[in-house]
Design a protein around this motif. Structure first.
Motif, PDB file in Angstrom:
ATOM      1  N   GLU A  56      62.627  13.855  15.000  1.00 25.90           N
ATOM      2  CA  GLU A  56      62.074  13.181  16.172  1.00 25.90           C
ATOM      3  C   GLU A  56      60.966  14.028  16.807  1.00 25.90           C
ATOM      4  N   ALA A  57      61.031  15.333  16.596  1.00 27.27           N
ATOM      5  CA  ALA A  57      60.029  16.262  17.130  1.00 27.27           C
ATOM      6  C   ALA A  57      59.099  16.686  15.994  1.00 27.27           C
ATOM      7  N   VAL A  58      58.034  17.396  16.332  1.00 29.55           N
ATOM      8  CA  VAL A  58      57.148  17.941  15.307  1.00 29.55           C
ATOM      9  C   VAL A  58      57.783  19.235  14.812  1.00 29.55           C
ATOM     10  N   VAL A  59      58.247  19.211  13.564  1.00 29.39           N
ATOM     11  CA  VAL A  59      58.917  20.360  12.972  1.00 29.39           C
ATOM     12  C   VAL A  59      58.239  20.725  11.661  1.00 29.39           C
ATOM     13  N   CYS A  60      57.762  21.953  11.605  1.00 33.75           N
ATOM     14  CA  CYS A  60      57.250  22.483  10.347  1.00 33.75           C
ATOM     15  C   CYS A  60      58.474  22.980   9.590  1.00 33.75           C
ATOM     16  N   GLU A  86      47.850  24.348  13.762  1.00 32.14           N
ATOM     17  CA  GLU A  86      47.779  24.216  15.215  1.00 32.14           C
ATOM     18  C   GLU A  86      46.518  23.497  15.672  1.00 32.14           C
ATOM     19  N   ILE A  87      45.403  23.771  15.026  1.00 32.23           N
ATOM     20  CA  ILE A  87      44.160  23.066  15.364  1.00 32.23           C
ATOM     21  C   ILE A  87      44.340  21.568  15.144  1.00 32.23           C
ATOM     22  N   LEU A  88      44.931  21.212  13.998  1.00 31.95           N
ATOM     23  CA  LEU A  88      45.143  19.802  13.693  1.00 31.95           C
ATOM     24  C   LEU A  88      46.109  19.165  14.683  1.00 31.95           C
ATOM     25  N   LEU A  89      47.250  19.805  14.928  1.00 33.61           N
ATOM     26  CA  LEU A  89      48.217  19.237  15.871  1.00 33.61           C
ATOM     27  C   LEU A  89      47.621  19.111  17.265  1.00 33.61           C
ATOM     28  N   GLY A  90      46.872  20.113  17.693  1.00 31.60           N
ATOM     29  CA  GLY A  90      46.227  20.057  19.002  1.00 31.60           C
ATOM     30  C   GLY A  90      45.256  18.890  19.097  1.00 31.60           C
ATOM     31  N   SER A  91      44.523  18.627  18.009  1.00 30.05           N
ATOM     32  CA  SER A  91      43.579  17.505  18.016  1.00 30.05           C
ATOM     33  C   SER A  91      44.303  16.162  18.079  1.00 30.05           C
ATOM     34  N   LEU A  92      45.578  16.152  17.699  1.00 32.10           N
ATOM     35  CA  LEU A  92      46.394  14.935  17.767  1.00 32.10           C
ATOM     36  C   LEU A  92      47.130  14.805  19.099  1.00 32.10           C
ATOM     37  N   GLY A  93      46.894  15.762  20.006  1.00 29.28           N
ATOM     38  CA  GLY A  93      47.500  15.705  21.330  1.00 29.28           C
ATOM     39  C   GLY A  93      48.873  16.340  21.433  1.00 29.28           C
ATOM     40  N   MET A  94      49.295  17.055  20.404  1.00 27.19           N
ATOM     41  CA  MET A  94      50.603  17.710  20.437  1.00 27.19           C
ATOM     42  C   MET A  94      50.528  18.950  21.313  1.00 27.19           C
ATOM     43  N   ALA A  95      51.575  19.189  22.097  1.00 22.21           N
ATOM     44  CA  ALA A  95      51.607  20.348  22.988  1.00 22.21           C
ATOM     45  C   ALA A  95      52.411  21.501  22.399  1.00 22.21           C
ATOM     46  N   TRP A  96      53.318  21.205  21.460  1.00 29.92           N
ATOM     47  CA  TRP A  96      54.153  22.237  20.859  1.00 29.92           C
ATOM     48  C   TRP A  96      54.740  21.738  19.543  1.00 29.92           C
ATOM     49  N   TYR A  97      55.292  22.662  18.777  1.00 28.04           N
ATOM     50  CA  TYR A  97      55.995  22.321  17.538  1.00 28.04           C
ATOM     51  C   TYR A  97      57.028  23.404  17.233  1.00 28.04           C
ATOM     52  N   HIS A  98      57.938  23.100  16.329  1.00 22.20           N
ATOM     53  CA  HIS A  98      58.957  24.044  15.871  1.00 22.20           C
ATOM     54  C   HIS A  98      58.635  24.470  14.444  1.00 22.20           C
ATOM     55  N   ILE A  99      59.019  25.702  14.107  1.00 24.79           N
ATOM     56  CA  ILE A  99      58.935  26.163  12.715  1.00 24.79           C
ATOM     57  C   ILE A  99      60.311  26.666  12.316  1.00 24.79           C
ATOM     58  N   HIS A 100      60.794  26.164  11.183  1.00 24.89           N
ATOM     59  CA  HIS A 100      62.068  26.579  10.609  1.00 24.89           C
ATOM     60  C   HIS A 100      61.773  27.442   9.393  1.00 24.89           C
ATOM     61  N   THR A 101      62.400  28.615   9.301  1.00 26.42           N
ATOM     62  CA  THR A 101      62.201  29.494   8.150  1.00 26.42           C
ATOM     63  C   THR A 101      63.536  30.003   7.628  1.00 26.42           C
ATOM     64  N   TRP A 128      64.443  29.962  13.793  1.00 26.15           N
ATOM     65  CA  TRP A 128      63.674  28.886  14.428  1.00 26.15           C
ATOM     66  C   TRP A 128      62.747  29.464  15.493  1.00 26.15           C
ATOM     67  N   TYR A 129      61.485  29.027  15.443  1.00 21.67           N
ATOM     68  CA  TYR A 129      60.477  29.390  16.432  1.00 21.67           C
ATOM     69  C   TYR A 129      59.975  28.113  17.097  1.00 21.67           C
ATOM     70  N   ARG A 130      59.594  28.231  18.355  1.00 20.58           N
ATOM     71  CA  ARG A 130      58.917  27.133  19.053  1.00 20.58           C
ATOM     72  C   ARG A 130      57.557  27.664  19.476  1.00 20.58           C
ATOM     73  N   ARG A 131      56.530  26.916  19.159  1.00 19.44           N
ATOM     74  CA  ARG A 131      55.167  27.355  19.440  1.00 19.44           C
ATOM     75  C   ARG A 131      54.490  26.346  20.353  1.00 19.44           C
ATOM     76  N   GLU A 132      54.007  26.826  21.495  1.00 22.95           N
ATOM     77  CA  GLU A 132      53.188  25.980  22.366  1.00 22.95           C
ATOM     78  C   GLU A 132      51.742  26.128  21.937  1.00 22.95           C
ATOM     79  N   ILE A 133      51.060  25.016  21.858  1.00 19.14           N
ATOM     80  CA  ILE A 133      49.670  25.013  21.434  1.00 19.14           C
ATOM     81  C   ILE A 133      48.787  25.154  22.666  1.00 19.14           C
ATOM     82  N   ALA A 134      47.952  26.171  22.666  1.00 21.42           N
ATOM     83  CA  ALA A 134      47.099  26.437  23.837  1.00 21.42           C
ATOM     84  C   ALA A 134      45.915  25.491  23.877  1.00 21.42           C
TER      85      ALA A 134
END
Length: 134
Positions: A56-60, A86-101, A128-134
């Motif tokens: 449901e969220a943006v998850v890498c 991040e550049i692509l997600l930011g251009s799509l209006g996303m404010a943050w995403y998660h990364i699972h490793t 798990w990391y959460r990244r806010e897109i500046a």
């Protein structure tokens, strides 16, 4: 040697799965969601960052680089894949995403830790990391 970073199109999906198989990545046939960014050197796919299709969220949920490349080169490609993502997600209006490793992937977690800070969850299998897109 120049590395190109590209947005994956439907015509690229089979090649991305082939690369995951070549690298012995876990679950290489798991669906590849969009957006996905991949790195190419001399016409060969050397890395990719994939968005999960099952969230449901943006998850890498996958970030891989060819394990046969030198350690420093892998780190640079990992960092650049994240930047392009991040550049692509930011251009799509996303404010943050998660990364699972995978917790055992020291190179990936080192790169992510230096650019994303501390993970918000870590156990013996997953980080798990959460990244806010500046």
């Amino acid at each position: 040697m120049t590395t190109e970073y590209k947005i994956a199109l439907e015509k690229d999906i089979n090649s991305l799965h082939e690369a995951l198989h070549r690298w012995n990545a876990p679950n290489p046939d798991r669906p590849i969601g969009h957006p996905t960014i991949f790195a190419v050197r001399d016409g060969i796919i050397v890395g990719l960052i994939v968005t999960s299709q099952q969230s449901e969220a943006v998850v890498c949920d996958r970030l891989y680089v060819d394990p046969t490349l030198p350690r420093v080169t892998r780190g640079i490609i990992l960092k650049r894949l994240c930047e392009h993502y991040e550049i692509l997600l930011g251009s799509l209006g996303m404010a943050w995403y998660h990364i699972h490793t995978d917790t055992q992937d020291n190179i990936l977690n080192g790169v992510l830790g230096s650019s994303l800070g501390s993970p918000y969850h870590q156990d013996h299998e997953s980080t798990w990391y959460r990244r806010e897109i500046a």
